[in-house]
Motif scaffolding. Sequence first.
Motif, mmCIF file in Angstrom:
data_model
loop_
_atom_site.group_PDB
_atom_site.id
_atom_site.type_symbol
_atom_site.label_atom_id
_atom_site.label_comp_id
_atom_site.label_asym_id
_atom_site.label_seq_id
_atom_site.Cartn_x
_atom_site.Cartn_y
_atom_site.Cartn_z
ATOM 1 N N SER A 336 4.050 1.200 -1.459
ATOM 2 C CA SER A 336 3.107 0.079 -1.447
ATOM 3 C C SER A 336 1.666 0.515 -1.201
ATOM 4 O O SER A 336 0.786 -0.339 -1.047
ATOM 5 N N ASN A 337 1.410 1.830 -1.171
ATOM 6 C CA ASN A 337 0.055 2.304 -0.893
ATOM 7 C C ASN A 337 -0.846 2.022 -2.094
ATOM 8 O O ASN A 337 -0.775 2.696 -3.127
ATOM 9 N N VAL A 338 -1.678 1.012 -1.970
ATOM 10 C CA VAL A 338 -2.517 0.530 -3.078
ATOM 11 C C VAL A 338 -3.478 1.611 -3.549
ATOM 12 O O VAL A 338 -3.608 1.871 -4.757
ATOM 13 N N GLN A 339 -4.145 2.265 -2.615
ATOM 14 C CA GLN A 339 -5.152 3.250 -2.974
ATOM 15 C C GLN A 339 -4.536 4.433 -3.723
ATOM 16 O O GLN A 339 -5.124 4.951 -4.683
ATOM 17 N N ALA A 340 -3.340 4.843 -3.304
ATOM 18 C CA ALA A 340 -2.688 5.980 -3.955
ATOM 19 C C ALA A 340 -2.357 5.654 -5.408
ATOM 20 O O ALA A 340 -2.524 6.493 -6.300
ATOM 21 N N HIS A 341 -1.878 4.438 -5.672
ATOM 22 C CA HIS A 341 -1.570 4.041 -7.051
ATOM 23 C C HIS A 341 -2.835 4.029 -7.907
ATOM 24 O O HIS A 341 -2.824 4.478 -9.062
ATOM 25 N N TYR A 342 -3.923 3.527 -7.332
ATOM 26 C CA TYR A 342 -5.172 3.493 -8.094
ATOM 27 C C TYR A 342 -5.640 4.909 -8.417
ATOM 28 O O TYR A 342 -6.005 5.218 -9.560
#
Length: 395
Positions: A336-342
């Motif tokens: 769920s790590n948003v920044q990592a996906h981006y």
Amino acid sequence: MRVWALLLMAGLGVPGPLVAQSGATSAAGQVQLHQQRAHQLLSEKKPELAAKEFAAVLAADPNNLDAEGNLGVLLYFQKDYAGAEPHLRAAIEQQPSLTKIRALLGMCERRLGKTDAARTDLEAVVGDLEDASIRMEVGLQLIEIDSASQDLARAATVVETLRQKAPTDPRVLYAAYRIYTDLAGEALLGLSVAAPEAGQMYQAMAHELVRQRDMNGAITDFRKALAADPHLPGIHYELAEALHASPDLKLRGEAEEQYRLAVAANPADEKAVTRLGDTALDKGDLDGAAERYQQALKLAPHDADALIGMARVSTEKNDPEAALPLLERVVAADASNVQAHYRLSVVYRKLKRPEDAKRELAEYQKYKDLKEKLRKIYKDLRLEEGVAEPDKEGR
């Protein structure tokens, strides 16, 4: 009835009806006959008739464990709690290892208003029950008992037992939310009575304001905490985080110094070290940022923020191959790590992998929307509780 009855009948761990042997007495033969009929009626889903047969067994053989346990179960689900209790207890006295029977005894005692006895029996088995549905029912009943008696620490122990077995069950998560919220409120009230002017009191008030997203108010209380006790553990980092999140650019500019003070006070504070890496990166100092991130990763090799920061440095240096495994480690540990996906979507684009980039961007948007939804839910909850939202400037 279905889950409990079928599992309990199969799981008593006692001998079933015996086959008649030559030389058996007439009384023993009658016991066997009633026992066989009882189990046949159970298989035919005729519990009321089965209960009568088990009662007949006990009339002839008062120590028959199979009949005691099964009759207690059947009476419980007929809502005859007063009738079920002595049979369930007798079964446990004969064979204490019958965890399901003891769980049912505890729930029976609760129905009868024998709260202390119920707690004792339910606590004794909640960690040993293998069947998930029974363990959940027992655990939730225990939490209700402990919450009603305001024994929140005891309830929290049960919550942790359930979370270990069912970490994503909404019933467990809600129970955790309620218990931990009440514990936090209880602790804050105790702190306000015991030491209203202590640094920890201002620190706690600041945390509440951060939860309400009132950063300027939080900064004020963090400063009061620092003035009251300059040696409070983590106070410089917490103040720095609030300053960094402030909408006031002047206040935001003071964050770096507090991060430096946090590292000076505790060189093993990898979070503060990582934030200094972020500050260097924002200034375009890629080598300085890399040095800070490497320092943080030596302290905490799995720190997500440091891994993402190091990946950003590699990306800025046009080395997406080096950034990729760092970001993949973050996502593997926390999907769920948003920044990592981006950041992964950016790296995949640089690596000419458009489908992977598209997938990661979709994951980024999914989790971003979810977190926004949760933030809105929390905001609405705070408003319902009468907590005013800060204005656009954070007041």
